[in-house]
Motif scaffolding. Structure first.
Motif, mmCIF file in Angstrom:
data_model
loop_
_atom_site.group_PDB
_atom_site.id
_atom_site.type_symbol
_atom_site.label_atom_id
_atom_site.label_comp_id
_atom_site.label_asym_id
_atom_site.label_seq_id
_atom_site.Cartn_x
_atom_site.Cartn_y
_atom_site.Cartn_z
ATOM 1 N N ASP A 193 49.184 35.300 34.499
ATOM 2 C CA ASP A 193 50.546 35.630 34.085
ATOM 3 C C ASP A 193 50.535 36.471 32.812
ATOM 4 O OD1 ASP A 193 53.617 34.720 34.479
ATOM 5 O OD2 ASP A 193 53.137 34.687 32.338
ATOM 6 N N ALA A 194 49.762 36.036 31.824
ATOM 7 C CA ALA A 194 49.704 36.768 30.557
ATOM 8 C C ALA A 194 49.115 38.158 30.753
ATOM 9 C CB ALA A 194 48.877 35.979 29.542
ATOM 10 N N TYR A 195 48.093 38.261 31.589
ATOM 11 C CA TYR A 195 47.452 39.559 31.827
ATOM 12 C C TYR A 195 48.433 40.554 32.443
ATOM 13 C CZ TYR A 195 44.683 43.144 34.152
ATOM 14 O OH TYR A 195 44.204 44.342 34.602
ATOM 15 N N ILE A 196 49.120 40.136 33.486
ATOM 16 C CA ILE A 196 50.041 41.042 34.171
ATOM 17 C C ILE A 196 51.219 41.412 33.278
ATOM 18 C CG2 ILE A 196 51.668 41.254 36.084
ATOM 19 C CD1 ILE A 196 49.766 39.599 37.785
ATOM 20 N N LYS A 197 51.842 40.416 32.659
ATOM 21 C CA LYS A 197 53.036 40.683 31.857
ATOM 22 C C LYS A 197 52.716 41.529 30.634
ATOM 23 C CE LYS A 197 55.782 36.745 33.400
ATOM 24 N NZ LYS A 197 56.407 35.438 33.032
ATOM 25 N N THR B 129 41.019 35.918 42.987
ATOM 26 C CA THR B 129 40.025 34.843 42.972
ATOM 27 C C THR B 129 39.632 34.436 41.557
ATOM 28 O OG1 THR B 129 38.146 36.391 43.120
ATOM 29 C CG2 THR B 129 39.093 35.581 45.200
ATOM 30 N N HIS B 130 39.496 35.407 40.654
ATOM 31 C CA HIS B 130 39.184 35.094 39.262
ATOM 32 C C HIS B 130 39.468 36.328 38.406
ATOM 33 C CE1 HIS B 130 35.496 36.950 40.752
ATOM 34 N NE2 HIS B 130 35.033 37.086 39.517
ATOM 35 N N LEU B 131 39.385 36.153 37.105
ATOM 36 C CA LEU B 131 39.898 37.163 36.183
ATOM 37 C C LEU B 131 38.837 38.096 35.606
ATOM 38 C CD1 LEU B 131 42.630 35.086 34.295
ATOM 39 C CD2 LEU B 131 42.789 36.391 36.420
ATOM 40 N N HIS B 132 37.690 38.210 36.232
ATOM 41 C CA HIS B 132 36.753 39.253 35.825
ATOM 42 C C HIS B 132 37.330 40.622 36.195
ATOM 43 C CE1 HIS B 132 32.927 36.557 35.469
ATOM 44 N NE2 HIS B 132 33.489 36.762 34.301
ATOM 45 N N PHE C 258 41.325 44.727 37.452
ATOM 46 C CA PHE C 258 41.710 45.894 36.662
ATOM 47 C C PHE C 258 42.568 46.896 37.441
ATOM 48 C CE2 PHE C 258 38.076 45.678 33.294
ATOM 49 C CZ PHE C 258 38.756 44.671 32.653
ATOM 50 N N GLY C 259 42.661 46.745 38.744
ATOM 51 C CA GLY C 259 43.527 47.627 39.515
ATOM 52 C C GLY C 259 44.952 47.126 39.674
ATOM 53 N N LEU C 260 45.214 45.900 39.211
ATOM 54 C CA LEU C 260 46.525 45.290 39.419
ATOM 55 C C LEU C 260 47.679 46.044 38.750
ATOM 56 C CD1 LEU C 260 46.392 41.372 39.279
ATOM 57 C CD2 LEU C 260 47.532 42.796 40.980
ATOM 58 N N PRO C 261 47.614 46.340 37.449
ATOM 59 C CA PRO C 261 48.779 46.984 36.816
ATOM 60 C C PRO C 261 49.175 48.298 37.492
ATOM 61 C CG PRO C 261 47.259 46.174 35.142
ATOM 62 C CD PRO C 261 46.556 46.039 36.448
ATOM 63 N N GLY C 262 48.190 49.108 37.829
ATOM 64 C CA GLY C 262 48.496 50.378 38.474
ATOM 65 C C GLY C 262 49.116 50.199 39.840
ATOM 66 N N LEU C 263 48.576 49.278 40.620
ATOM 67 C CA LEU C 263 49.120 49.039 41.960
ATOM 68 C C LEU C 263 50.540 48.499 41.890
ATOM 69 C CD1 LEU C 263 48.744 48.888 45.038
ATOM 70 C CD2 LEU C 263 47.853 46.572 44.711
ATOM 71 N N LEU C 264 50.774 47.544 40.990
ATOM 72 C CA LEU C 264 52.121 46.983 40.861
ATOM 73 C C LEU C 264 53.128 48.057 40.465
ATOM 74 C CD1 LEU C 264 51.318 43.611 39.021
ATOM 75 C CD2 LEU C 264 51.806 43.950 41.459
ATOM 76 N N SER C 265 52.715 48.926 39.567
ATOM 77 C CA SER C 265 53.600 50.015 39.133
ATOM 78 C C SER C 265 53.858 51.001 40.263
ATOM 79 C CB SER C 265 52.971 50.732 37.934
ATOM 80 O OG SER C 265 53.758 51.842 37.546
ATOM 81 N N GLU D 46 39.550 47.826 39.984
ATOM 82 C CA GLU D 46 39.883 49.174 39.525
ATOM 83 C C GLU D 46 39.884 50.166 40.688
ATOM 84 O OE1 GLU D 46 37.822 52.574 36.634
ATOM 85 O OE2 GLU D 46 37.077 50.505 36.674
ATOM 86 N N ALA D 47 40.919 51.018 40.736
ATOM 87 C CA ALA D 47 41.052 52.093 41.735
ATOM 88 C C ALA D 47 41.338 51.586 43.145
ATOM 89 C CB ALA D 47 39.832 53.001 41.747
ATOM 90 N N THR D 48 41.804 50.342 43.255
ATOM 91 C CA THR D 48 42.186 49.852 44.578
ATOM 92 C C THR D 48 43.250 50.734 45.205
ATOM 93 O OG1 THR D 48 41.559 47.538 44.207
ATOM 94 C CG2 THR D 48 43.302 47.942 45.801
#
Length: 313
Positions: free
Chosen positions: A97-101, A62-65, A70-77, A40-42
Motif C-alpha cells: 500500500d505504501a509503495y503504490i500510494k 508475490t513479494h516486494l523485491h 517496479f513496473g506497477l506505477p507505470g502500468l497503473l498510470s 520493470e517494463a511489464t
C-alpha cells in the motif's frame, strides 16, 4: 483460460528475458485478465501481446523485491490513458500500500478508475462464484507468497437428446433447465434441471509461486495442480547457491511438482547467467525428474484446456 508469460527472468532484465510478470487471461470465464507480479517494463512487454491493460481486473504480487514490482506505477498510470475505468484490485504483502500510494503521490499521478490495495498474509484472499484464490507464505529472503487459484466446478452440458425424448422443445425452458431450475410443462409435468445435465466439469487448479527455497507450503499450494509455475533461478548443479540466495533450482522445482502430483510444470524466473542455449539443458534436467516440464520464454502463450465432462466426477 491461458497464460501469457510477459517476463521470465530473475533479478535484472536480460536480452532474452524481462523480469517477472505473468498474465492469466480469463476472457472466456469473466472477460478479464489477472496479473501476477509486475516487474520493470511489464507494460512494454504487454504491447507485444494481445493483453489489454484496461481488462486487468486484479494484480497479485508475490513479494516486494524490485524485479516483481517496479513496473506497477507505470502500468497503473497507463491503464488510465488506455480506457481503463473499471475497478482494479492489487493484492500483496504488507508494504504494498505504501509503495503504490507513495509512487502515485510523488509523481502526481491521478487514476481515472477505483484502485483497491489489499495487503494479505495467509488464507483465502478472494472468492466468488467462479474462483477461490488462496495465499500461503513461502521461504524467501523477504516475505514471499504463493497463490493457488481454484476454479469452481462447472455445470455439465444440457442433455438435449433426453429433453427431446421428453417432448421439450428448444426455447426458454432449455435455459432454465441448463441453470438447474425446476420447470413445469404445459401438460403439467415438472422437470428438475439437475436431471438433464451431464457430469459437472471439474474446475482447473493453477499454482503460481513467488521466489522461494524448497518448503512445505509449496507442496500444499501445488497439490494436484493442473499447472504449477515455479521459480528455477539456478540449475541443478547449484543447489548450495540457490539455498544461500533463498531460491530454487530447476531440479528442486521438478521434485516439488512430482511430490505434489501436479500435471504440468512451468519453469520461470531464470537467472540472467544462463544463455538461450542453456534453456534446453535446464529443461532436460527438470524432465529427468518431472516429464511434463515447460521452459518459460518471454511472450509465450500456454492454453489451459477445460476438463472433458467424463473427467469431471
Amino acid at each position: 483460460m491461458d497464460f501469457v508469460l510477459l517476463g521470465t527472468g530473475a533479478g535484472v532484465p536480460a536480452k532474452a528475458r524481462n523480469v517477472t510478470s505473468i498474465a492469466l487471461q480469463l476472457l472466456e470465464e469473466r472477460g478479464t485478465v489477472w496479473l501476477f507480479d509486475c516487474g520493470e517494463a511489464t507494460q512494454h512487454q504487454i504491447l507485444k501481446t494481445a493483453v489489454k491493460p484496461r481488462k486487468i481486473e486484479k494484480i497479485f504480487i508475490t513479494h516486494l523485491h524490485g524485479d516483481h514490482i517496479f513496473g506497477l506505477p507505470g502500468l497503473l498510470s497507463s491503464r488510465s490513458f488506455q480506457g481503463g475505468v473499471d475497478k482494479l484490485t492489487v493484492y500483496g504483502p504488507k508494504g504494498l500500500d505504501a509503495y503504490i500510494k507513495t509512487s502515485l503521490l510523488v509523481s502526481g499521478t491521478h487514476l481515472k478508475y477505483p484502485l483497491e490495495i489489499v495487503e494479505i498474509e495467509e488464507g483465502i484472499v478472494f472468492e466468488d462464484g467462479q474462483f477461490t484464490v488462496t495465499a500461503m507464505p513461502l521461504d524467501h529472503g523477504i516475505y514471499s507468497i504463493g497463490y493457488r487459484i481454484r476454479e469452481k466446478d462447472r455445470p455439465g452440458s444440457l442433455l438435449v437428446d433426453r429433453l427431446h425424448q421428453a417432448g421439450v422443445k428448444p426455447g426458454p425452458l432449455f435455459k432454465a433447465l441448463k441453470d438447474g431450475q425446476t420447470v413445469q410443462l404445459e401438460d403439467g409435468r415438472v422437470l428438475n434441471g439437475k436431471d438433464y445435465l451431464g457430469t459437472p466439469q471439474r474446475g482447473r487448479i493453477i499454482t503460481i509461486l513467488g521466489d522461494t527455497r524448497v518448503c512445505d507450503n509449496a507442496l500444499v499450494l501445488a497439490d494436484s495442480a493442473d499447472y504449477l509455475v515455479h521459480e528455477a533461478t539456478f540449475s541443478a548443479e547449484e543447489t548450495e547457491m540457490a539455498s544461500s540466495y533463498y531460491h530454487s533450482t530447476n531440479a528442486q522445482a521438478a521434485t516439488t511438482a512430482s511430490k505434489a502430483g501436479a500435471k504440468h510444470l512451468i519453469l520461470t524466473h531464470i537467472s540472467s547467467r544462463y544463455s538461450a542455449e542453456d534453456s534446453e539443458r535446464l529443461k532436460k534436467q527438470s524432465e529427468a525428474i518431472f516429464k511434463n516440464t515447460i521452459m518459460a520464454e518471454d511472450l509465450m502463450t500456454i492454453k489451459i484446456p477445460l476438463y472433458a465432462e467424463k473427467e469431471g466426477s
